[in-house]
Design a protein around this motif. Structure first.
Motif, PDB file in Angstrom:
ATOM      1  N   THR A  77    -104.438 -13.781  62.503  1.00  0.00           N
ATOM      2  CA  THR A  77    -103.851 -13.402  63.802  1.00  0.00           C
ATOM      3  C   THR A  77    -104.249 -11.966  64.158  1.00  0.00           C
ATOM      4  N   SER A 111    -100.624 -17.238  57.560  1.00  0.00           N
ATOM      5  CA  SER A 111    -101.210 -15.904  57.348  1.00  0.00           C
ATOM      6  C   SER A 111    -101.332 -15.573  55.864  1.00  0.00           C
ATOM      7  N   PHE A 122    -112.320 -27.688  57.600  1.00  0.00           N
ATOM      8  CA  PHE A 122    -111.985 -26.679  56.585  1.00  0.00           C
ATOM      9  C   PHE A 122    -110.474 -26.614  56.454  1.00  0.00           C
ATOM     10  N   LEU A 132    -107.437 -24.846  54.966  1.00  0.00           N
ATOM     11  CA  LEU A 132    -106.814 -23.728  54.248  1.00  0.00           C
ATOM     12  C   LEU A 132    -105.328 -23.638  54.619  1.00  0.00           C
ATOM     13  N   THR A 133    -105.030 -23.640  55.916  1.00  0.00           N
ATOM     14  CA  THR A 133    -103.660 -23.436  56.397  1.00  0.00           C
ATOM     15  C   THR A 133    -102.760 -24.612  56.036  1.00  0.00           C
ATOM     16  N   SER A 168    -109.156 -27.795  62.648  1.00  0.00           N
ATOM     17  CA  SER A 168    -110.141 -28.133  63.684  1.00  0.00           C
ATOM     18  C   SER A 168    -111.108 -29.180  63.154  1.00  0.00           C
ATOM     19  N   TRP A 219    -103.150 -27.813  61.313  1.00  0.00           N
ATOM     20  CA  TRP A 219    -103.938 -27.038  62.286  1.00  0.00           C
ATOM     21  C   TRP A 219    -105.413 -27.054  61.930  1.00  0.00           C
TER      22      TRP A 219
HETATM   23  P1  FAD Z   1     -97.727 -17.391  60.653  1.00  0.00           P
HETATM   24  O1  FAD Z   1     -98.516 -16.954  59.489  1.00  0.00           O
HETATM   25  O2  FAD Z   1     -96.423 -18.063  60.415  1.00  0.00           O
HETATM   26  O3  FAD Z   1     -97.488 -16.109  61.588  1.00  0.00           O
HETATM   27  C1  FAD Z   1     -96.484 -16.088  62.600  1.00  0.00           C
HETATM   28  C2  FAD Z   1     -96.426 -14.654  63.162  1.00  0.00           C
HETATM   29  O4  FAD Z   1     -96.041 -13.752  62.113  1.00  0.00           O
HETATM   30  C3  FAD Z   1     -97.791 -14.175  63.683  1.00  0.00           C
HETATM   31  O5  FAD Z   1     -97.615 -13.414  64.839  1.00  0.00           O
HETATM   32  C4  FAD Z   1     -98.293 -13.265  62.550  1.00  0.00           C
HETATM   33  O6  FAD Z   1     -99.162 -12.232  63.014  1.00  0.00           O
HETATM   34  C5  FAD Z   1     -96.974 -12.679  62.044  1.00  0.00           C
HETATM   35  N1  FAD Z   1     -97.094 -12.222  60.656  1.00  0.00           N
HETATM   36  C6  FAD Z   1     -97.326 -12.972  59.535  1.00  0.00           C
HETATM   37  N2  FAD Z   1     -97.397 -12.184  58.463  1.00  0.00           N
HETATM   38  C7  FAD Z   1     -97.213 -10.903  58.895  1.00  0.00           C
HETATM   39  C8  FAD Z   1     -97.204  -9.617  58.266  1.00  0.00           C
HETATM   40  N3  FAD Z   1     -97.425  -9.478  56.942  1.00  0.00           N
HETATM   41  N4  FAD Z   1     -96.967  -8.528  59.039  1.00  0.00           N
HETATM   42  C9  FAD Z   1     -96.775  -8.642  60.376  1.00  0.00           C
HETATM   43  N5  FAD Z   1     -96.790  -9.815  61.030  1.00  0.00           N
HETATM   44  C10 FAD Z   1     -97.025 -10.930  60.303  1.00  0.00           C
HETATM   45  N6  FAD Z   1    -106.537 -23.300  59.798  1.00  0.00           N
HETATM   46  C11 FAD Z   1    -107.412 -23.857  58.921  1.00  0.00           C
HETATM   47  O7  FAD Z   1    -107.266 -23.733  57.714  1.00  0.00           O
HETATM   48  N7  FAD Z   1    -108.489 -24.561  59.381  1.00  0.00           N
HETATM   49  C12 FAD Z   1    -108.730 -24.750  60.696  1.00  0.00           C
HETATM   50  O8  FAD Z   1    -109.723 -25.379  61.062  1.00  0.00           O
HETATM   51  C13 FAD Z   1    -107.804 -24.207  61.639  1.00  0.00           C
HETATM   52  N8  FAD Z   1    -107.973 -24.445  62.974  1.00  0.00           N
HETATM   53  C14 FAD Z   1    -106.991 -24.059  63.849  1.00  0.00           C
HETATM   54  C15 FAD Z   1    -107.058 -24.465  65.173  1.00  0.00           C
HETATM   55  C16 FAD Z   1    -106.047 -24.116  66.061  1.00  0.00           C
HETATM   56  C17 FAD Z   1    -106.088 -24.614  67.462  1.00  0.00           C
HETATM   57  C18 FAD Z   1    -104.976 -23.285  65.626  1.00  0.00           C
HETATM   58  C19 FAD Z   1    -103.889 -22.870  66.563  1.00  0.00           C
HETATM   59  C20 FAD Z   1    -104.909 -22.882  64.308  1.00  0.00           C
HETATM   60  C21 FAD Z   1    -105.898 -23.270  63.402  1.00  0.00           C
HETATM   61  N9  FAD Z   1    -105.813 -22.943  62.040  1.00  0.00           N
HETATM   62  C22 FAD Z   1    -106.705 -23.468  61.142  1.00  0.00           C
HETATM   63  C23 FAD Z   1    -104.647 -22.247  61.541  1.00  0.00           C
HETATM   64  C24 FAD Z   1    -104.638 -20.746  61.806  1.00  0.00           C
HETATM   65  O9  FAD Z   1    -105.538 -20.083  60.978  1.00  0.00           O
HETATM   66  C25 FAD Z   1    -103.204 -20.243  61.607  1.00  0.00           C
HETATM   67  O10 FAD Z   1    -102.448 -20.729  62.700  1.00  0.00           O
HETATM   68  C26 FAD Z   1    -103.127 -18.740  61.527  1.00  0.00           C
HETATM   69  O11 FAD Z   1    -103.756 -18.265  60.360  1.00  0.00           O
HETATM   70  C27 FAD Z   1    -101.686 -18.233  61.559  1.00  0.00           C
HETATM   71  O12 FAD Z   1    -100.871 -18.945  60.682  1.00  0.00           O
HETATM   72  P2  FAD Z   1     -99.469 -19.571  61.204  1.00  0.00           P
HETATM   73  O13 FAD Z   1     -99.750 -20.331  62.442  1.00  0.00           O
HETATM   74  O14 FAD Z   1     -98.845 -20.256  60.066  1.00  0.00           O
HETATM   75  O15 FAD Z   1     -98.614 -18.292  61.623  1.00  0.00           O
END
Ligand code: FAD
Ligand code: TGC
Length: 392
Positions: free
Chosen positions: A373, A145, A136, A138-139, A171, A169
């Motif tokens: 998150t 986020s 899937f 999306l990210t 899976s 990221w």
């Molecule tokens: P960011 O969005 O950059 O966030 C960084 C920090 O900022 C976090 O602490 C967050 O809480 C904070 N933050 C962001 N916005 C705000 C706000 N408005 N107010 C306060 N704090 C905020 N994604 C997929 O699409 N498909 C997958 O299969 C998938 N599998 C994954 C598997 C693993 C092992 C991991 C680690 C991630 C996976 N993801 C996947 C991605 C995952 O959904 C994202 O890592 C997650 O949504 C957070 O996005 P980011 O890492 O870009 O963090």
């Protein structure tokens, strides 16, 4: 890992809330985890490898899309059954639950919910059996986020569209045959596309060096002028509510799954506290140890009741996305707190692969981040109760 001696905690006789079918399903997955997963999982996690050989068994047990109707190869089960399956799988390892929840909630669910009949018939039976695995997308590198800002896009080229962009990221990406990808059309609307391995310009480089979810494969999805046939576009949804609807299903599963980790850590620490002697008596006889165990079982019991109620609401199609966010957040926090306490209770042994606790802790650091998150879910609850949107 030492022999799997797991005994399921049920302090409030929650089993009485389950049907005989629920218990049968739960016990089958539990037996599978004990026999097929526990003996190998530590080795795979240490080597950072995905145990491909378990896919067939997971398919046979109905763990892939159990809520999908039988006519499409699913098990046609309710959401309590789905939750119990995720609980048992994640008791074994979060990476396995990840594989199953991506396949069921993030790949099969959108094809079933937003796809047409041809798409359902073509993909769902093969995904249900595990013959094909999915992922899937999306990210993106610049949008985690806030997926609404995604840059991956496609343009109309007559009988096909041309897809460009990248997801990270993801899976299951390194071995998936199909990817459900979310991208913007020329009007800026988010659409779902089914991209198949082998389409020219589509690659899935693996992400290495993870300290977490080491037994789950993670990768990127790169689209360089990929020609996607128009019949691969999911026709029945437009906008961010498409992928977010899938996330509601997956987050629901995680709410149950993370409690499985909590239960495994509690059970391990309880057993150890009865066996480990210090100062002439079992460490479980010390008040500080009892406080830890008493608080663990209290939080597990509260969590079990919460997800059971959520399941009954979801079965009636009444569970709101905000209720699901609360449960995902609560279960993961409960699991992380319990895992950290349990690890300390095992002293030095707690950091070894002889016991599952350290692996659960490391895995939970991903679970608390993906599918929204911890803070994003808190803000969803905040928005729901106040009516004020902190994201905009
Ligand atoms: P960011 O969005 O950059 O966030 C960084 C920090 O900022 C976090 O602490 C967050 O809480 C904070 N933050 C962001 N916005 C705000 C706000 N408005 N107010 C306060 N704090 C905020 N994604 C997929 O699409 N498909 C997958 O299969 C998938 N599998 C994954 C598997 C693993 C092992 C991991 C680690 C991630 C996976 N993801 C996947 C991605 C995952 O959904 C994202 O890592 C997650 O949504 C957070 O996005 P980011 O890492 O870009 O963090
Ligand atoms: P917003 O304006 O609030 O909503 C857009 C539209 O979506 C609807 N909606 C939902 N629908 C179904 N389920 C939900 N959970 C929904 N949440 C919102 C909403 O009603 C609206 O509909 P409509 O009809 O009005 O258009 O959107 P926003 O851009 O303000 O974002 C809100 C926010 C921040 C909550 C959302 O973007 C979010 O949840 N962000 C977190 C991203 C995330 O969770 N990513 C996960 C990636 S996949 C993954 O991690 C898989 S890990 C897999 C594994 O290994 O297990």
């Amino acid at each position: 890992m030492a022999q799997d001696l797991y005994q399921h905690p049920d302090y409030y006789q929650i089993d009485e809330l389950l049907s005989d079918e629920h218990k049968l399903i739960r016990d089958s997955v539990r037996a599978f985890v004990k026999k097929e997963i526990s003996p190998i999982i530590e080795d795979y996690a240490q080597r950072s490898a995905f145990p491909n050989q378990v896919i067939k068994g997971l398919g046979e047990l109905g763990c892939f899309g159990p809520f999908i109707p039988q006519e499409y190869g699913g098990a046609g089960l309710d959401y309590i059954s789905y939750g119990l399956m995720m609980q048992e799988l994640e008791r074994g390892d979060s990476g396995l639950r990840s594989t199953a929840s991506v396949q069921g909630s993030l790949v099969m669910y959108p094809i079933y919910k937003y796809g047409n009949e041809e798409q359902r018939k073509k993909y769902l039976p093969k995904l249900a059996s595990g013959e094909w695995m999915g992922c899937f997308g999306l990210t993106e590198p610049n949008h985690g986020s806030n997926p609404a800002g995604m840059e991956t896009k496609f343009v109309d080229q007559g009988d096909h569209v041309l897809l460009n962009g990248a997801k990270m990221w993801i899976s299951n990406a390194p071995f998936a045959q199909v990817a459900v990808v979310w991208a913007k059309d020329e009007a800026g609307d988010i659409r779902g596309l089914i991209v198949e391995r082998g389409m020219e310009g589509f690659s899935t480089p693996e992400t290495h060096g993870k300290w977490s979810l080491r037994a789950s494969a993670t990768g990127e999805l790169v689209f360089d002028n990929v020609k996607v046939p128009k019949e691969n576009i999911l026709p029945n949804v437009k906008g961010l509510k498409g992928p977010l609807g899938c996330l509601s299903s997956a987050r629901y599963g995680i709410a149950w799954g993370a409690l499985g980790c909590a239960m495994d850590c509690y059970d391990t620490a309880l057993r150890y506290s009865k066996e480990r002697i210090q100062f002439g008596k079992p460490i479980g006889a010390f008040q500080l140890t009892q406080k830890k165990l008493a608080e663990m079982i209290t939080e597990i019991t509260k969590g079990q009741l919460l997800v059971w109620r959520l399941g009954t609401l979801r079965n009636e199609d009444r569970a709101t996305p905000a209720q699901i966010s609360m449960a995902k957040r609560n279960s993961v926090e409960t699991a992380l707190n319990i895992a950290r306490e349990a690890r300390q209770m095992l002293g030095g042994m707690g950091i070894t692969g002889e016991f599952p606790i350290m692996r659960h802790i490391m895995n939970l650091e991903s679970v608390v981040t993906y599918e929204g998150t911890h803070d994003i879910h808190l803000l969803i609850t905040g928005m729901d109760v106040t009516g004020f949107n902190a994201f905009k």
